[in-house]
Design a protein around this motif. Structure first.
Motif, PDB file in Angstrom:
ATOM      1  N   ALA A 153      34.232  35.526  53.003  1.00  0.00           N
ATOM      2  CA  ALA A 153      35.432  35.078  53.527  1.00  0.00           C
ATOM      3  C   ALA A 153      36.470  36.079  54.172  1.00  0.00           C
ATOM      4  O   ALA A 153      37.142  35.758  55.085  1.00  0.00           O
ATOM      5  CB  ALA A 153      36.059  34.117  52.199  1.00  0.00           C
ATOM      6  N   GLY A 154      36.542  37.181  53.349  1.00  0.00           N
ATOM      7  CA  GLY A 154      37.543  38.013  53.967  1.00  0.00           C
ATOM      8  C   GLY A 154      37.007  38.624  55.240  1.00  0.00           C
ATOM      9  O   GLY A 154      37.732  38.973  56.141  1.00  0.00           O
ATOM     10  N   GLY A 155      35.754  38.729  55.417  1.00  0.00           N
ATOM     11  CA  GLY A 155      35.077  39.129  56.602  1.00  0.00           C
ATOM     12  C   GLY A 155      35.221  38.354  57.996  1.00  0.00           C
ATOM     13  O   GLY A 155      35.118  38.834  59.022  1.00  0.00           O
ATOM     14  N   LEU A 156      35.354  37.043  57.457  1.00  0.00           N
ATOM     15  CA  LEU A 156      35.573  36.252  58.652  1.00  0.00           C
ATOM     16  C   LEU A 156      37.111  36.247  58.953  1.00  0.00           C
ATOM     17  O   LEU A 156      37.293  35.818  60.244  1.00  0.00           O
ATOM     18  CB  LEU A 156      35.300  34.805  58.298  1.00  0.00           C
ATOM     19  CG  LEU A 156      33.924  34.453  57.906  1.00  0.00           C
ATOM     20  CD1 LEU A 156      33.576  32.891  57.087  1.00  0.00           C
ATOM     21  CD2 LEU A 156      32.880  34.815  58.796  1.00  0.00           C
ATOM     22  N   GLU A 335      38.201  30.873  38.882  1.00  0.00           N
ATOM     23  CA  GLU A 335      38.025  32.262  39.391  1.00  0.00           C
ATOM     24  C   GLU A 335      37.303  32.436  40.960  1.00  0.00           C
ATOM     25  O   GLU A 335      37.830  33.183  41.476  1.00  0.00           O
ATOM     26  CB  GLU A 335      37.118  33.189  38.402  1.00  0.00           C
ATOM     27  CG  GLU A 335      37.759  33.453  37.127  1.00  0.00           C
ATOM     28  CD  GLU A 335      36.928  34.199  36.311  1.00  0.00           C
ATOM     29  OE1 GLU A 335      35.698  34.288  36.465  1.00  0.00           O
ATOM     30  OE2 GLU A 335      37.603  34.707  35.103  1.00  0.00           O
ATOM     31  N   HIS A 336      36.455  31.595  41.056  1.00  0.00           N
ATOM     32  CA  HIS A 336      35.657  31.582  42.473  1.00  0.00           C
ATOM     33  C   HIS A 336      36.788  31.481  43.635  1.00  0.00           C
ATOM     34  O   HIS A 336      36.929  32.171  44.709  1.00  0.00           O
ATOM     35  CB  HIS A 336      34.547  30.555  42.358  1.00  0.00           C
ATOM     36  CG  HIS A 336      33.806  30.735  43.653  1.00  0.00           C
ATOM     37  ND1 HIS A 336      32.474  30.104  43.646  1.00  0.00           N
ATOM     38  CD2 HIS A 336      33.895  31.270  44.911  1.00  0.00           C
ATOM     39  CE1 HIS A 336      31.814  30.758  44.802  1.00  0.00           C
ATOM     40  NE2 HIS A 336      32.736  31.226  45.415  1.00  0.00           N
ATOM     41  N   VAL A 337      37.682  30.174  43.303  1.00  0.00           N
ATOM     42  CA  VAL A 337      38.320  29.855  44.189  1.00  0.00           C
ATOM     43  C   VAL A 337      39.714  30.962  44.706  1.00  0.00           C
ATOM     44  O   VAL A 337      40.185  31.335  45.452  1.00  0.00           O
ATOM     45  CB  VAL A 337      39.082  28.567  43.864  1.00  0.00           C
ATOM     46  CG1 VAL A 337      40.354  28.283  44.757  1.00  0.00           C
ATOM     47  CG2 VAL A 337      38.323  27.372  43.757  1.00  0.00           C
ATOM     48  N   THR A 338      40.395  31.216  43.106  1.00  0.00           N
ATOM     49  CA  THR A 338      41.345  32.460  43.250  1.00  0.00           C
ATOM     50  C   THR A 338      40.832  33.699  43.982  1.00  0.00           C
ATOM     51  O   THR A 338      41.397  34.368  44.662  1.00  0.00           O
ATOM     52  CB  THR A 338      41.686  32.796  41.942  1.00  0.00           C
ATOM     53  OG1 THR A 338      42.167  31.776  41.241  1.00  0.00           O
ATOM     54  CG2 THR A 338      42.772  33.926  41.881  1.00  0.00           C
ATOM     55  N   SER A 339      39.444  34.263  43.776  1.00  0.00           N
ATOM     56  CA  SER A 339      39.061  35.524  44.106  1.00  0.00           C
ATOM     57  C   SER A 339      38.794  35.276  45.699  1.00  0.00           C
ATOM     58  O   SER A 339      39.222  36.295  46.355  1.00  0.00           O
ATOM     59  CB  SER A 339      37.647  35.695  43.584  1.00  0.00           C
ATOM     60  OG  SER A 339      37.219  37.032  43.899  1.00  0.00           O
ATOM     61  N   VAL A 340      38.215  34.143  46.430  1.00  0.00           N
ATOM     62  CA  VAL A 340      38.074  34.041  47.801  1.00  0.00           C
ATOM     63  C   VAL A 340      39.571  33.989  48.559  1.00  0.00           C
ATOM     64  O   VAL A 340      39.762  34.709  49.522  1.00  0.00           O
ATOM     65  CB  VAL A 340      37.368  32.606  47.874  1.00  0.00           C
ATOM     66  CG1 VAL A 340      37.380  32.376  49.390  1.00  0.00           C
ATOM     67  CG2 VAL A 340      35.920  32.969  47.373  1.00  0.00           C
ATOM     68  N   TRP A 341      40.509  33.260  47.746  1.00  0.00           N
ATOM     69  CA  TRP A 341      41.811  33.159  48.436  1.00  0.00           C
ATOM     70  C   TRP A 341      42.480  34.409  48.578  1.00  0.00           C
ATOM     71  O   TRP A 341      42.921  35.026  49.558  1.00  0.00           O
ATOM     72  CB  TRP A 341      42.624  32.343  47.464  1.00  0.00           C
ATOM     73  CG  TRP A 341      44.210  32.299  47.780  1.00  0.00           C
ATOM     74  CD1 TRP A 341      45.281  32.460  47.295  1.00  0.00           C
ATOM     75  CD2 TRP A 341      44.416  31.381  49.014  1.00  0.00           C
ATOM     76  NE1 TRP A 341      46.384  32.229  47.987  1.00  0.00           N
ATOM     77  CE2 TRP A 341      45.864  31.597  49.271  1.00  0.00           C
ATOM     78  CE3 TRP A 341      44.102  30.855  50.121  1.00  0.00           C
ATOM     79  CZ2 TRP A 341      46.506  31.051  50.113  1.00  0.00           C
ATOM     80  CZ3 TRP A 341      44.585  30.362  51.143  1.00  0.00           C
ATOM     81  CH2 TRP A 341      46.180  30.527  51.332  1.00  0.00           C
ATOM     82  N   MET A 342      42.224  35.360  47.252  1.00  0.00           N
ATOM     83  CA  MET A 342      42.787  36.910  47.551  1.00  0.00           C
ATOM     84  C   MET A 342      42.128  37.757  48.500  1.00  0.00           C
ATOM     85  O   MET A 342      42.680  38.494  49.331  1.00  0.00           O
ATOM     86  CB  MET A 342      42.584  37.485  46.246  1.00  0.00           C
ATOM     87  CG  MET A 342      43.424  36.958  44.840  1.00  0.00           C
ATOM     88  SD  MET A 342      45.456  37.151  45.269  1.00  0.00           S
ATOM     89  CE  MET A 342      45.886  35.351  45.670  1.00  0.00           C
ATOM     90  N   ALA A 343      40.925  37.349  48.773  1.00  0.00           N
ATOM     91  CA  ALA A 343      40.022  38.092  49.737  1.00  0.00           C
ATOM     92  C   ALA A 343      40.547  37.703  51.335  1.00  0.00           C
ATOM     93  O   ALA A 343      40.637  38.566  52.061  1.00  0.00           O
ATOM     94  CB  ALA A 343      38.630  37.849  49.639  1.00  0.00           C
TER      95      ALA A 343
END
Length: 431
Positions: A153-156, A335-343
């Motif tokens: 997600a961060g790379g996109l 945690e999945h949602v939070t981690s992706v959002w932070m990325a």
């Protein structure tokens, strides 16, 4: 006129008496904290995910009325998702109002509350295989699926995300070392089992999945239990030392640091521009909410575990796949949602801390804790995982360590992690 017993809560009189009643009032709602009404309005209606809480009574009815097992499994499976999020929200709100040390201890205790509850319920029901695979699955889910999705997600959103290697390794290097230590402690029981194994192995992945300490002679079985329980106690001691290292003696090393915007600009010790999040719940209301949700989650987990075996038999799905893949996805949803959002916001150091930190808690705290609980409750839970599971964990930790060394992340690295996770999931599907 002397101030009344209640006046300290209304003004700043320095001569206020420190009565027990006043302290109780301060505990229930300190000055400046949200009211109980505002706290629970935010807690219950703060997310659309909470609409799934309507499935909790439906799952209870399905369990007690003995509906079809797959239906009971599906209802309980989905009902745990909002409960996991509420547990995370309550823990986070309490952490915002407490000091760093108490917040760290609180996160260590309740950061993986769903995994602890599901594991404890399964252990007390004698489902040792579900306990082991769900714990291993939670570790793999965090460091492969969640971290991989975050990198992707961060790379996109950004061609290449960077994080200071020293900062990442400050929070990740001790953690990576602890994760490596956890891998080694799993290799030793597996090696002992291989050396002492007396029952013939027919070969194939399915037979490996069914191995247990029951195929050892009495002396070897006791030896494996001693190794597992002794290692569990030692790991708990190491984790307590790690908390002390992180929260006390080397706390400054774990403070997020600002990336320099100009080449060769000195990096300040503490991030000054980071916005401070204000609590939306009082400590007392968050604590009560945490208690209530924990109790409800324990019941739903009981409904879920009770329907696993019949569901697995009905559809021909192995318990290993359910424990390793399905249950961790539910437990790690928040945690999945939070981690992706932070990325996506280019906060990679925080993302890595969430993913790796959660895995560390499971490997060095939750799993040893369950082994100790099984010791006292008469359940022979060990740290023995079969060869395939041990190798899967080892190569996963190895890949994560390699990808974190350069201090950069992109969508390709995320695809690598997700691919490894899918390969492991495919192998357990056919197991």
């Amino acid at each position: 006129m002397l101030p009344s017993e209640h006046s300290p809560l209304l003004n700043g009189n320095p001569r206020r008496p420190h009565s027990v009643y006043s302290k109780i009032l301060v505990l229930l709602k300190a000055d400046g904290e949200p009211s109980w009404q505002d706290s629970y309005r935010q807690f219950i209606f703060g997310s659309w995910t909470n609409l799934l809480l309507l499935l909790v009574p439906v799952a209870a009815a399905a369990h007690y009325l003995t509906w079809d097992a797959p239906l009971r499994f599906g209802l309980s499976f989905v009902a745990i998702i909002p409960l996991a999020k509420l547990l995370g929200d309550a823990t986070e709100q309490m952490s915002l109002s407490l000091g760093q040390t108490l917040a760290g201890l609180l996160n260590a205790t309740f950061g993986n509350a769903v995994e602890i509850i599901v594991g404890l319920v399964a252990l007390l029901k004698g489902e040792v295989r579900i306990v082991q695979t769900s714990m291993l699955g939670s570790i793999l889910s965090n460091i492969l699926l969640v971290l991989g999705s975050s990198f992707l997600a961060g790379g996109l959103y950004k061609h290449e995300s960077t994080f200071r290697v020293t900062a990442a390794q400050t929070s990740v290097s001790p953690s990576s070392a602890l994760m490596t230590l956890a891998c080694i402690t799993l290799v030793i029981p597996a090696a002992y089992h291989a050396a002492k194994h007396v029952a013939p192995v027919k070969g194939g992945l399915a037979s490996l999945s069914d191995q247990s300490i029951s195929d050892l002679d009495e002396k070897s079985r006791k030896g494996l239990l001693i190794i597992s329980r002794g290692t569990a106690v030692l790991l708990l001691g190491v984790y307590i030392a790690y908390l002390f290292f992180q929260l006390k003696t080397h706390a400054a090393l774990f403070v997020p640091r600002r990336k320099p915007t100009v080449p060769n600009e000195p990096v300040p010790e503490v991030e000054q521009e980071e916005e401070v999040e204000t609590p939306k719940m009082s400590v007392a209301s968050a604590g009560l909410g945490l208690l209530i949700v924990t109790v409800v989650t324990s019941f739903v987990a009981d409904f879920l575990v009770a329907s696993i075996e019949e569901t697995a038999n009905r559809f021909g799905i192995s318990k290993a796949f359910i424990g390793l893949i399905l249950l961790p996805i539910v437990a790690n949803a928040a945690e999945h949602v939070t981690s992706v959002w932070m990325a996506m916001k280019d906060k990679m150091e925080l993302t890595i801390g969430i993913c790796v930190g959660s895995s560390i808690q499971i490997a060095t705290f939750v799993v040893p804790l369950l082994v100790v609980i099984g010791w006292f409750s008469g359940h022979e839970l060990t740290l023995f995982f079969d060869d395939f599971e041990t190798v899967s964990l080892f190569v996963s930790v190895l890949l994560v360590n390699i990808l974190l060394q350069d201090g950069k992340s992109n969508y390709m690295e995320g695809l690598m992690l997700i691919t490894l996770y899918l390969v492991i999931a495919l192998a357990f599907w056919v197991a």
